[in-house]
Design an enzyme around this catalytic site. Sequence first.
Site, PDB file in Angstrom:
ATOM      1  N   ARG A  67     -37.698  55.333  51.195  1.00  8.68           N
ATOM      2  CA  ARG A  67     -38.240  56.598  51.716  1.00  8.68           C
ATOM      3  C   ARG A  67     -39.296  57.201  50.780  1.00  8.68           C
ATOM      4  NH1 ARG A  67     -33.091  60.066  52.842  1.00  8.68           N
ATOM      5  NH2 ARG A  67     -32.473  58.969  50.932  1.00  8.68           N
ATOM      6  N   ASN A  86     -33.224  58.250  56.729  1.00 15.70           N
ATOM      7  CA  ASN A  86     -32.232  57.176  56.833  1.00 15.70           C
ATOM      8  C   ASN A  86     -31.435  57.366  58.111  1.00 15.70           C
ATOM      9  OD1 ASN A  86     -32.836  55.830  54.485  1.00 15.70           O
ATOM     10  ND2 ASN A  86     -31.209  56.779  53.269  1.00 15.70           N
TER      11      ASN A  86
END
Length: 759
Positions: free
Chosen positions: A21, A39
């Site tokens: 990320r 996520n």
Amino acid sequence: MNHVIAKSLAVSGIVQGVGFRPFIWQLAQEYRVRGDVANTPAGVLIHAEGAAESVAAFCRDIETRKPPLAHITGISARPESPAGAETFSIVPSEKGADTSALISPDVSVCEDCLREMCDPSDRRYRYPFINCTHCGPRYTIIDDIPYDRPGTSMRHFTMCPACQSEYDNPADRRFHAQPNACPVCGPHVTLCDNARCPVPADDPVQKTVELLRDGHIVAVKGIGGFHLAADAENSDAVRRLRERKHREEKPFALMALDLEQIRRFARPTPEEVQLLTVCQRPIVLLRKRTPNSVAEAVSPRNRCFGVMLPYTPLHYLLLGAGADQPNFTALVMTSGNMSEAPIAIDNDDAFDRLAPIADFFLIHNREICLRSDDSIVRYAGGDMRPIRRSRGYAPMPVFLRKPVPQILACGGGLKSTVCLTKGRNAFLSQHIGDMENLETFDFFRQTVDRLRRILSIRPEIVAHDLHPDYMSTQYALEQADVKTVAVQHHHAHIVSVMAEHQLDGPLIGLAFDGTGCGTDGAIWGGEVLIAEPGTFTRAAHLGYVPMPGGSAAIREPWRMGLACLYETFGDSLPDLPMLREIGEERAGVMLAMIRNQVNTPRTSSMGRLFDGIAAILGLRSQVAFEGQAAMDLEMVAGEGTRGGYEYERTPGDIVVLPVRPIVRGVVADMGKGLSPSVISMKFHNTLIRLFSELCRDLRGAAGLNRVVLSGGVFQNAILLTGLMHALEKKNFKVFANTQVPANDGGISLGQALVAAERS
């Protein structure tokens, strides 16, 4: 001005816990893309909007520039309407019912973190739990998916303002690093004696170094469990560790600070150096340097040491990272358990079980959610060959040729693992061990339950070994509301290779190991199969030999030596030192059992043939661990010896390869005074020639041009390498295990694929 577009991207694979990320956020800043990333139970979900050219470049670079620990298995994209996003942000993780995100294995500490740990001006100077998004524990601290701090054992540690600032800063290397911590807010180590009393010390790690130098044994808590550590150059300490652990001769693993230290006692090849330095940090089998300063008791009667480099900050501190001189040439770092029990992971359990072994305990207060032994590999036949697949590799999946149902495969009886499948992913557990006691069986059940939960797998089918008495078989048959599939042991070995290499059948499979229940009720282990994923036929096998005393013949190879001699010479046994050592009375009892077929199951096992030849040569009459006699026979073999022994084939629907001519040749050479090293190499040469020529003839009969090699005997590098070369010279395509062990640690993968095909 370019037209603004938007896309939704679903990324699957190992994309959680690896800095994915933060990477996406930074990539979005570079291309001025707006949106968000999160996520999810399936992986990572990205919403990206911006100029068409920018979004296209952003999407392209996701795969080409991904973080080093990320492994992308798929990216699905669909157009969306722009939402008018003004920035790009990381949003809270999504939760859902179906989890398909892949879990990252534990990896070694990175160079950046090591530099900080050794820098006196850094706030994490000498901090044993330093990590970032590119390194550190993953699998062993995960309790739930998605992989966020509340779903790990780090949930008990609240980040201090400095750590929280790093965690929240997209430009920082620790941006969203879930195990992020420092000496102020994170886990810490404590040194205790074996009565659980804290040992006063300003620096517990430095005090531990002093204790190890003084010859003490220390239980050290790592990321996957406890190690038992001792100075590898201190013969008395190593001997005491053997006595207390009840580990008679099985080699201990060594850990050394760097390659320079390893080269003081071993001779790694360039390929082995590459294996030593990968982020998984396995134990690698290396040839000993002669002479060397390591205690003889570390690896007695063996040409090799099992060696690993440090993989946690604590290991580096113990071995002297950042100091002018290393603290030790090497440390023994063996599993923290009594022989055959699972390694300890909990502090209280470690004190209960390891206090009779360890003088001191270096513990920490971060929970280990899943125990994971060190992985073991060797380089042979031109590739890495796993011997034990665990820390660093599990639960990285094997990617299958096509999607399969959700299956649980329960493995065998020794070196157990389990395998769960979902789609095209086959998830192998970490090493569980020999299923011979309730402690290991409890670990087996815990592993199944934990993996089913965090992978969100609900098996429709449970596969198990054909042997009815294995604990794993009994567990499988107790499962309700599922279909159970029994899989022949050696078929599973061959199909494990087919799964790894995404092969379809039919092909020739050579399955050589110690024990496996055959379809005729006998004990198989020297098998030539014509195999497909869902079925097989037995084309040939070693001739059956009695096993006097059943499983006792595994522990006492002299019984197999006597059986091979009786099979060859009948009552006219040759006068050999082995028979004189056994004594007339014991030999008489065994021979009576064989003649009367009392407790003498018949076996075609290649492993038992190795045992028998080792015993006949006088190398070993009893073993302290499974496969020891066969290992001795490999270690003594004189490389460069040419020639071999005669062999025979008994034709029929199933070709039988009697052991008599080989045993007769061995005994004749002993009578000529040839050394065990020459005889051992001639024995290996014979097997290589016999089976390569048999495969050539099978190809002529059936048109098969691919050969698969699997089974525990193929941990023998001489046999594996020699047979691969011989077959390749005959223009075969040869395949062997490279992702999972050739021993029983890999059969759960084969079981799963066989069950999938049969379904």
